[in-house]
Design an enzyme around this catalytic site. Structure first.
Site, PDB file in Angstrom:
ATOM      1  N   SER A 113       6.319   7.050  -8.052  1.00 42.43           N
ATOM      2  CA  SER A 113       5.669   6.861  -6.755  1.00 42.43           C
ATOM      3  C   SER A 113       6.374   7.704  -5.700  1.00 42.43           C
ATOM      4  CB  SER A 113       5.724   5.390  -6.341  1.00 42.43           C
ATOM      5  OG  SER A 113       5.344   5.260  -4.981  1.00 42.43           O
ATOM      6  N   HIS A 172       2.086   9.283  -8.655  1.00 37.59           N
ATOM      7  CA  HIS A 172       1.440   8.116  -8.035  1.00 37.59           C
ATOM      8  C   HIS A 172       1.563   8.203  -6.513  1.00 37.59           C
ATOM      9  CE1 HIS A 172      -0.068   3.954  -8.258  1.00 37.59           C
ATOM     10  NE2 HIS A 172       0.734   3.698  -7.227  1.00 37.59           N
ATOM     11  N   ASP A 183       0.719   6.206  -3.051  1.00 41.03           N
ATOM     12  CA  ASP A 183       0.373   4.912  -2.459  1.00 41.03           C
ATOM     13  C   ASP A 183      -0.201   5.104  -1.063  1.00 41.03           C
ATOM     14  OD1 ASP A 183       1.232   2.923  -4.433  1.00 41.03           O
ATOM     15  OD2 ASP A 183       3.235   3.738  -4.108  1.00 41.03           O
ATOM     16  N   MET A 219      -1.657   3.281   2.223  1.00 45.33           N
ATOM     17  CA  MET A 219      -1.620   1.982   2.910  1.00 45.33           C
ATOM     18  C   MET A 219      -2.170   2.131   4.315  1.00 45.33           C
ATOM     19  SD  MET A 219       2.196   0.780   1.793  1.00 45.33           S
ATOM     20  CE  MET A 219       2.829   1.062   0.142  1.00 45.33           C
ATOM     21  N   HIS A 277      -3.587   5.340  -5.252  1.00 46.18           N
ATOM     22  CA  HIS A 277      -3.732   3.882  -5.187  1.00 46.18           C
ATOM     23  C   HIS A 277      -4.043   3.485  -3.748  1.00 46.18           C
ATOM     24  CE1 HIS A 277      -1.435  -0.233  -5.626  1.00 46.18           C
ATOM     25  NE2 HIS A 277      -2.736  -0.395  -5.403  1.00 46.18           N
ATOM     26  N   MET A 311      -4.459   0.990  -1.000  1.00 49.29           N
ATOM     27  CA  MET A 311      -4.196  -0.365  -0.497  1.00 49.29           C
ATOM     28  C   MET A 311      -4.788  -0.424   0.903  1.00 49.29           C
ATOM     29  SD  MET A 311      -0.359  -0.814  -2.011  1.00 49.29           S
ATOM     30  CE  MET A 311      -0.063   0.938  -2.272  1.00 49.29           C
ATOM     31  N   MET A 366      -0.242  -5.479  -9.997  1.00 46.10           N
ATOM     32  CA  MET A 366       0.850  -5.441  -9.025  1.00 46.10           C
ATOM     33  C   MET A 366       1.922  -6.447  -9.430  1.00 46.10           C
ATOM     34  SD  MET A 366      -0.032  -3.079  -6.939  1.00 46.10           S
ATOM     35  CE  MET A 366       1.378  -3.298  -5.836  1.00 46.10           C
ATOM     36  N   ASP A 381       2.698  -1.735 -11.311  1.00 48.23           N
ATOM     37  CA  ASP A 381       3.177  -1.159 -10.053  1.00 48.23           C
ATOM     38  C   ASP A 381       4.036  -2.179  -9.327  1.00 48.23           C
ATOM     39  OD1 ASP A 381       3.606   0.148  -7.678  1.00 48.23           O
ATOM     40  OD2 ASP A 381       1.489   0.523  -7.250  1.00 48.23           O
TER      41      ASP A 381
END
Length: 229
Positions: A12, A37, A39, A41, A70, A72, A141, A176
């Site tokens: 990540s 990866h 992330d 957010m 990913h 979120m 998660m 994750d």
């Protein structure tokens, strides 16, 4: 060709040097990372803000493997095309992020990406049972999403249930949160095959000392492979 369930390590980049993303991505790939990866957010679905589509587009030329994005965020659907245009290979949305996850997964695939669905720690495996026909990946998660460096929450029972539900279908189970050489064997034994690791990969290394990344990646991979069924 049979589906590849060998262990994949997906560092990540939330744990990378934010001032040096291009070189960091190149370094982890050169040291054996299988996927990268990313992330995303929104400060709304989770308590943090990270990368929008322009940042992901900037990462893309440096990623030679698989860019695993990913989300979120909520809502998801208005941003699917933007992340497709930015170059995501896999786009994962949370089942908790909206009322129409089935439609979201359809839209992700229609935009030319592989579709992932993520489950927070408090969400049971059964929630995705009727989404599996549209999923290429289920992300479990093992921390509450929003921050890197959190302590691992044991979700091995959920992973086992998912592996049973998935059966022979070509769907990855990704873990994750809190993955390191101690926790990787637990989830690998339960049936996971993609491990997201942030601080466990990046700790102690840098773009000027990338061999440490390789050592960290190899340690997580070896621990997981030792337990894989």
């Amino acid at each position: 060709m049979s589906f590849d369930r060998t262990i994949k390590i997906a560092p990540s980049i939330l744990s990378a040097d934010f001032a040096n993303f291009g070189q960091e991505i190149q370094a982890i790939e050169a040291q054996g990372a299988d996927w990268v990866h990313v992330d995303v957010m929104d400060g709304h679905f989770v308590p943090n803000l990270t990368f929008g589509p322009p940042a992901v587009k900037a990462f893309r030329p440096h990623v030679k493997t698989v860019m695993d994005v990913h989300l979120m965020i909520t809502p998801v659907d208005p941003y699917i095309q933007a992340y497709a245009d930015a170059g995501a290979d896999i786009l994962t949305a949370h089942v908790e992020a909206g009322p129409h996850t089935h439609r979201t997964l359809q839209a992700i695939r229609a935009a030319g990406m592989k579709a992932g669905v993520a489950l927070n720690p408090g969400t049971p495996a059964e929630t995705v049972e009727h989404l599996l026909e549209l999923a290429d990946l289920v992300c479990v998660m093992t921390v509450n999403p929003g921050f890197g460096g959190q302590k691992f929450i044991d979700m091995t029972d959920k992973v086992r249930k998912l592996r049973q539900m998935i059966g022979d279908r070509p769907i990855h189970i990704e873990i994750d949160g809190g993955v390191d050489p101690l926790t990787a064997p637990l989830v690998a034994a339960a049936g996971a095959d993609v491990l997201v690791a942030g601080s466990a990969v990046f700790k102690g290394g840098s773009v000027t000392n990338p061999e440490v990344y390789g050592e960290n990646i190899n340690a997580v991979r070896a621990a997981a492979e030792s337990a894989q069924q």
